[in-house]
Design an enzyme around this catalytic site. Structure first.
Site, mmCIF file in Angstrom:
data_model
loop_
_atom_site.group_PDB
_atom_site.id
_atom_site.type_symbol
_atom_site.label_atom_id
_atom_site.label_comp_id
_atom_site.label_asym_id
_atom_site.label_seq_id
_atom_site.Cartn_x
_atom_site.Cartn_y
_atom_site.Cartn_z
ATOM 1 N N THR A 1 0.860 -1.193 0.000
ATOM 2 C CA THR A 1 0.000 0.000 0.000
ATOM 3 C C THR A 1 0.893 1.238 0.000
ATOM 4 O O THR A 1 1.568 1.525 0.987
ATOM 5 C CB THR A 1 -0.911 0.028 1.239
ATOM 6 O OG1 THR A 1 -1.684 -1.170 1.279
ATOM 7 C CG2 THR A 1 -1.844 1.234 1.183
ATOM 8 N N LYS B 1 -0.084 5.315 8.456
ATOM 9 C CA LYS B 1 0.569 5.629 7.166
ATOM 10 C C LYS B 1 -0.479 5.809 6.068
ATOM 11 O O LYS B 1 -0.419 6.750 5.269
ATOM 12 C CB LYS B 1 1.553 4.498 6.835
ATOM 13 C CG LYS B 1 2.224 4.531 5.473
ATOM 14 C CD LYS B 1 1.659 3.531 4.475
ATOM 15 C CE LYS B 1 1.660 2.096 4.911
ATOM 16 N NZ LYS B 1 1.077 1.172 3.922
ATOM 17 N N LYS C 1 -7.108 2.032 -3.033
ATOM 18 C CA LYS C 1 -6.731 1.406 -1.757
ATOM 19 C C LYS C 1 -6.702 2.443 -0.623
ATOM 20 O O LYS C 1 -7.160 2.191 0.496
ATOM 21 C CB LYS C 1 -5.364 0.728 -1.912
ATOM 22 C CG LYS C 1 -4.755 0.195 -0.628
ATOM 23 C CD LYS C 1 -5.581 -0.906 -0.004
ATOM 24 C CE LYS C 1 -4.997 -1.336 1.340
ATOM 25 N NZ LYS C 1 -5.918 -2.167 2.102
HETATM 26 N N1 LIG Z 1 -1.514 -6.405 7.603
HETATM 27 C C1 LIG Z 1 -2.609 -6.104 6.901
HETATM 28 O O1 LIG Z 1 -3.742 -6.370 7.317
HETATM 29 C C2 LIG Z 1 -2.504 -5.447 5.568
HETATM 30 C C3 LIG Z 1 -1.386 -4.748 5.157
HETATM 31 N N2 LIG Z 1 -1.373 -4.144 3.935
HETATM 32 C C4 LIG Z 1 -0.203 -3.417 3.476
HETATM 33 O O2 LIG Z 1 0.739 -4.400 3.055
HETATM 34 C C5 LIG Z 1 2.071 -3.942 3.309
HETATM 35 C C6 LIG Z 1 2.770 -4.957 4.218
HETATM 36 O O3 LIG Z 1 2.012 -5.057 5.383
HETATM 37 P P1 LIG Z 1 2.310 -6.155 6.502
HETATM 38 O O4 LIG Z 1 2.734 -7.420 5.880
HETATM 39 O O5 LIG Z 1 1.153 -6.123 7.407
HETATM 40 O O6 LIG Z 1 3.534 -5.459 7.229
HETATM 41 P P2 LIG Z 1 4.784 -6.035 8.002
HETATM 42 O O7 LIG Z 1 5.252 -4.891 8.819
HETATM 43 O O8 LIG Z 1 4.463 -7.323 8.673
HETATM 44 O O9 LIG Z 1 5.826 -6.356 6.833
HETATM 45 C C7 LIG Z 1 6.521 -5.333 6.217
HETATM 46 C C8 LIG Z 1 7.522 -5.920 5.248
HETATM 47 O O10 LIG Z 1 8.303 -4.844 4.699
HETATM 48 C C9 LIG Z 1 9.680 -5.125 4.936
HETATM 49 N N3 LIG Z 1 10.435 -3.892 5.111
HETATM 50 C C10 LIG Z 1 10.131 -2.863 5.935
HETATM 51 N N4 LIG Z 1 11.047 -1.876 5.800
HETATM 52 C C11 LIG Z 1 11.921 -2.293 4.878
HETATM 53 C C12 LIG Z 1 13.083 -1.719 4.285
HETATM 54 N N5 LIG Z 1 13.507 -0.492 4.633
HETATM 55 N N6 LIG Z 1 13.745 -2.429 3.361
HETATM 56 C C13 LIG Z 1 13.319 -3.670 3.003
HETATM 57 N N7 LIG Z 1 12.237 -4.270 3.518
HETATM 58 C C14 LIG Z 1 11.534 -3.589 4.436
HETATM 59 C C15 LIG Z 1 9.699 -5.979 6.175
HETATM 60 O O11 LIG Z 1 10.937 -6.658 6.284
HETATM 61 P P3 LIG Z 1 11.479 -7.160 7.722
HETATM 62 O O12 LIG Z 1 10.790 -8.452 7.984
HETATM 63 O O13 LIG Z 1 12.939 -7.269 7.534
HETATM 64 O O14 LIG Z 1 11.103 -6.089 8.723
HETATM 65 C C16 LIG Z 1 8.515 -6.884 5.904
HETATM 66 O O15 LIG Z 1 8.831 -7.874 4.984
HETATM 67 C C17 LIG Z 1 1.917 -2.555 3.900
HETATM 68 O O16 LIG Z 1 2.025 -1.625 2.868
HETATM 69 C C18 LIG Z 1 0.509 -2.563 4.481
HETATM 70 O O17 LIG Z 1 -0.036 -1.263 4.563
HETATM 71 C C19 LIG Z 1 -2.417 -4.258 3.056
HETATM 72 C C20 LIG Z 1 -3.528 -4.943 3.404
HETATM 73 C C21 LIG Z 1 -3.689 -5.555 4.701
HETATM 74 O O1 LIG Z 2 -4.642 -2.410 4.543
HETATM 75 C C1 LIG Z 2 -5.212 -3.147 5.338
HETATM 76 C C2 LIG Z 2 -6.576 -3.555 5.130
HETATM 77 C C3 LIG Z 2 -7.099 -4.455 6.185
HETATM 78 C C4 LIG Z 2 -8.458 -4.963 5.790
HETATM 79 O O2 LIG Z 2 -8.903 -4.727 4.657
HETATM 80 O O3 LIG Z 2 -9.067 -5.645 6.625
#
Ligand SMILES: NC(=O)C1=CN([C@@H]2O[C@H](COP(=O)(O)OP(=O)(O)OC[C@H]3O[C@@H](n4cnc5c(N)ncnc54)[C@H](OP(=O)(O)O)[C@@H]3O)[C@@H](O)[C@H]2O)C=CC1
Ligand SMILES: O=CCCC(=O)O
Length: 363
Positions: free
Chosen positions: A168, A311, A243
């Site tokens: 996102t 964010k 989104k």
């Molecule tokens: N969780 C949710 O319900 C949802 C999340 N999203 C979106 O999806 C994305 C991921 O979310 P989510 O999986 O929950 O988040 P997490 O915080 O669990 O994962 C984030 C990922 O990004 C990596 N990362 C962060 N900073 C860096 C960097 N500087 N360089 C390289 N890798 C980096 C992390 O690596 P490391 O493991 O090394 O920290 C990890 O793999 C976000 O944009 C979020 O807004 C969208 C829908 C639903």
């Molecule tokens: O970006 C996160 C969305 C979470 C949701 O749709 O439930």
């Protein structure tokens, strides 16, 4: 705006959201993926392409018919193995796909490697080894860094390959990444997802895609493994914007729900009953029924980290600012998430925003 009446059943499992001129032809649309990426036949899609200009939006339900392992010999990369990336990559592996993973913190890849994933030590090496690469990163900064930085995805990608960013981010970031990827001759698709940890585990995500239509068609079978529906929204930036609008609404809903829970308790009502009442009425939402009971117990097991919700509100407010659209409710909600984050709740679930309304945090 497309309406429910333009939802037509195209096959047993596919539905197309089409303008009336396209509806008649849609019934023969059946995406198939039976060759490696460079030799994907486009003929499967020829029936629908002439109508693309008249589509306001295109959506399709996931199809199990395209998820057979023998149809999925494309080499798939996955960058970012966090809360969302892990189950998404895992579902691709379970479906029999050839998956190569990378994560900044390598240890998060280990369980996937033991389930059959390959591993490469940099995004550059993943895109060099794979036909199509998905990325699921935390925020705009990490998405740009992984795509365009030193040993980033753009360094290993090239003509005939594809990059699908499911993180996102804001439209400007997505366009920047798209420009870098496409300057190598590769294709780009943004495909942020609606749906959280559980839908990711269950392959029930909703993809909001935009960018290269041919790449959308090529990766649709993979989107169908990870999700239940997909929307194609046109130019890069439209998926990101959709989104952010969705998450702006969600963040505000959670903030006002928090106020309701606390007010009900303050006036002597049982907040559990409030959750039940809400679940039966016009404002019923799965989010309230799922999160309400744990919020009442002050428990916030992380599905969607609060720092990511803040964010998304920040980015949505930027989007609104860019077109002078007033969004006072979202702006107020954003302040609550900022307070919660400043009290160390950024890694808790976003439902922890309720803590910012409790007297102990406000003093
Ligand atoms: N969780 C949710 O319900 C949802 C999340 N999203 C979106 O999806 C994305 C991921 O979310 P989510 O999986 O929950 O988040 P997490 O915080 O669990 O994962 C984030 C990922 O990004 C990596 N990362 C962060 N900073 C860096 C960097 N500087 N360089 C390289 N890798 C980096 C992390 O690596 P490391 O493991 O090394 O920290 C990890 O793999 C976000 O944009 C979020 O807004 C969208 C829908 C639903
Ligand atoms: O970006 C996160 C969305 C979470 C949701 O749709 O439930």
């Amino acid at each position: 705006m497309a309406t429910a009446s333009s939802l037509v059943k195209a096959t047993n499992t596919h539905y197309c959201l089409l303008s009336s001129t396209a509806m008649a032809t849609c019934s023969s649309f059946r995406p198939q993926l039976s060759h490696r990426f460079r030799s994907i036949p486009t003929s499967s899609f020829s029936k629908i392409q002439p109508f693309s200009a008249s589509l306001r939006a295109f959506s399709a339900q996931a199809s199990s018919s395209t998820s057979k392992a023998d149809e999925l010999s494309i080499r798939v990369g996955f960058l970012g193995i966090g809360i969302m990336g892990y189950p998404m990559a895992q579902n691709l592996i379970k479906a029999g796909c050839d998956v190569t993973v990378w994560n900044r913190t390598k240890s998060k890849c280990d369980p996937l490697i033991s389930q059959g994933a390959k591993y490469k030590p940099s995004p550059e090496e993943v895109t060099a080894a794979c036909d199509v690469t998905f990325s699921m990163l935390a925020d705009p900064e990490s998405a740009v860094d992984v795509a365009c930085g030193n040993q980033g995805a753009a360094s290993g990608i090239g003509p005939g390959k594809g990059y699908v960013d499911v993180s996102t981010v804001d439209a400007g970031t997505s366009k920047l990444i798209s420009g870098e990827i496409k300057s190598t001759g590769a294709s780009f698709l943004e495909a942020p997802v609606s749906g959280s940890k559980r839908p990711a585990e269950d392959g029930q995500l909703i993809f909001l895609t935009a960018g290269d239509k041919s790449l959308y068609e090529t990766v649709s079978p993979f989107l169908d493994i990870m999700g239940k529906s997909r929307f194609y929204l046109g130019d890069v930036g439209n998926g990101a914007a959709m989104k952010l609008v969705v998450n702006m609404v969600m963040g505000s809903m959670m903030a006002t729900f928090s106020e309701g829970l606390l007010l009900s308790e303050r006036v002597g009502l049982d907040p559990n009953v409030l959750v039940e009442v809400v679940s039966q009425g016009a404002i019923s939402a799965p989010m309230y029924s799922l999160k309400g009971p744990t919020m009442i117990k002050s428990q916030y097991p992380t599905a969607f980290p609060l720092k990511h919700q803040q964010k998304d509100l920040r980015l949505a407010l930027g989007l609104a600012e860019s077109v002078s659209q007033p969004t006072p409710i979202a702006a107020a909600a954003n302040e609550l998430y900022k307070v919660a984050k400043s009290h160390g709740l950024g890694d808790d679930d976003f439902s922890a925003v309720i803590e910012s309304l409790k007297a102990k945090l406000q003093s």
